[in-house]
Design a protein around this motif. Structure first.
Motif, PDB file in Angstrom:
ATOM      1  N   ILE A 162       0.828  -1.196   0.000  1.00  0.00           N
ATOM      2  CA  ILE A 162       0.000   0.000   0.000  1.00  0.00           C
ATOM      3  C   ILE A 162       0.870   1.256   0.000  1.00  0.00           C
ATOM      4  O   ILE A 162       1.860   1.350   0.721  1.00  0.00           O
ATOM      5  N   GLY A 163       0.490   2.213  -0.835  1.00  0.00           N
ATOM      6  CA  GLY A 163       1.177   3.498  -0.835  1.00  0.00           C
ATOM      7  C   GLY A 163       2.235   3.636  -1.908  1.00  0.00           C
ATOM      8  O   GLY A 163       2.741   4.720  -2.140  1.00  0.00           O
ATOM      9  N   THR A 164       2.603   2.528  -2.549  1.00  0.00           N
ATOM     10  CA  THR A 164       3.604   2.602  -3.603  1.00  0.00           C
ATOM     11  C   THR A 164       2.944   2.370  -4.955  1.00  0.00           C
ATOM     12  O   THR A 164       1.908   1.716  -5.053  1.00  0.00           O
ATOM     13  N   CYS A 165       3.531   2.922  -5.991  1.00  0.00           N
ATOM     14  CA  CYS A 165       3.067   2.632  -7.346  1.00  0.00           C
ATOM     15  C   CYS A 165       4.208   2.945  -8.306  1.00  0.00           C
ATOM     16  O   CYS A 165       5.098   3.739  -7.995  1.00  0.00           O
ATOM     17  N   PRO A 166       4.205   2.326  -9.476  1.00  0.00           N
ATOM     18  CA  PRO A 166       5.263   2.614 -10.450  1.00  0.00           C
ATOM     19  C   PRO A 166       5.085   4.004 -11.040  1.00  0.00           C
ATOM     20  O   PRO A 166       4.023   4.609 -10.940  1.00  0.00           O
ATOM     21  N   THR A 167       6.139   4.513 -11.653  1.00  0.00           N
ATOM     22  CA  THR A 167       6.047   5.795 -12.341  1.00  0.00           C
ATOM     23  C   THR A 167       5.259   5.618 -13.628  1.00  0.00           C
ATOM     24  O   THR A 167       5.045   4.492 -14.114  1.00  0.00           O
ATOM     25  N   ALA A 168       4.841   6.730 -14.206  1.00  0.00           N
ATOM     26  CA  ALA A 168       4.092   6.665 -15.459  1.00  0.00           C
ATOM     27  C   ALA A 168       4.915   6.000 -16.556  1.00  0.00           C
ATOM     28  O   ALA A 168       4.405   5.172 -17.320  1.00  0.00           O
TER      29      ALA A 168
END
Length: 265
Positions: free
Chosen positions: A90-96
């Motif tokens: 939770i709270g992390t995501c890859p860059t565009a």
């Protein structure tokens, strides 16, 4: 089954029928977004990209909900009819760019979908009035040199800002949901400083930039909200933030941990 039975059935399942109709309308409005060429997508304007993401979300909503639930995922990436990336953190995501790179080989647009944000509804205090007997705690910030009071929500894993703070000319939009409403956001970074800190430290932090902020679900609880900051900001600055409801104040205490760069979102 008589007419009254059919009417009762439609009434009980109106939300399902509404989603189905929206999906069918989205499918008929243009080319399949899950087969849309990535090279062509990169040349589109911000609004054109946003429209493709809107259609993809309408078409795949039930599939996305099921995949997020079954996998216990915080986010997934759909490429065509396949989940090609996911995370339970939770709270992390890859860059565009990381997301778009997943579609490079097949020249198709990949789509990132996050699980809904959980926001706590405050029960006392009057920092940012949202009703006759309710309010929202705030934190005084400087965002890209602009001073404002941001709503503080410890139930939020991330920081959400108006897309006007985003400097990219053609952002990559992704779909999210909050308070049961769809919104669209782009990952990026913002220069944040705490005005209330005794020894202010300015950090370049990841944030989620929300399109059409004034019409987004982030202003539903507090119509005057300018930004929503979450636990990521508290961690990045290493803060202790006592909330004093009788005095209607937020006190920022403790030494900030000075870091030249924060971790990616």
């Amino acid at each position: 089954m008589g007419t009254s039975d059919i009417d009762a059935l439609l009434d009980r399942h109106r939300d399902k029928f509404r989603r189905l109709v929206r999906q069918l309308v989205a499918e008929e409005q243009g080319p399949d977004p899950f087969a849309f060429p990535l090279g062509q997508y990169r040349g589109l304007s911000t609004r054109e990209r946003l429209e493709i993401v809107r259609r993809a979300g309408a078409i795949a909503r039930d599939r996305v909900d099921e995949e997020l639930r079954r996998r216990g995922a915080a986010w997934i990436v759909l490429l065509g009819d396949r989940v090609v990336a996911e995370s339970t953190e939770i709270g992390t995501c890859p860059t565009a760019e990381d997301v778009l790179a997943l579609g490079q080989e097949e020249d198709r647009v990949p789509f990132l979908f996050e699980a809904p944000l959980v926001e706590e509804v405050p029960t006392a205090s009057r920092w940012a009035p949202i009703g006759a007997a309710d309010a929202y705690p705030t934190v005084p910030l400087t965002i890209n040199a602009e001073q404002l009071d941001a709503d503080l929500d410890t139930g939020s894993h991330g920081t959400f800002l108006d897309a006007r703070f985003l400097s990219l000319e053609a952002p990559t939009w992704f779909e999210g949901r909050h308070l049961g409403q769809v919104f669209h956001w782009s990952p990026g970074r913002a220069r944040l400083a705490l005005r209330a800190a005794a020894d202010p430290v300015e950090l370049d932090l990841p944030a989620r930039f929300v399109a059409d902020w004034s019409a987004s679900p982030f202003v539903r609880i507090n119509a005057s909200r300018l930004a929503l900051v979450g636990r990521d900001l508290l961690r990045a600055f290493g803060l202790r933030v006592p909330l004093a409801s009788p005095e209607q104040t937020t006190t920022v205490t403790g030494a900030c941990r000075q870091r030249s760069e924060a971790s990616s979102p």
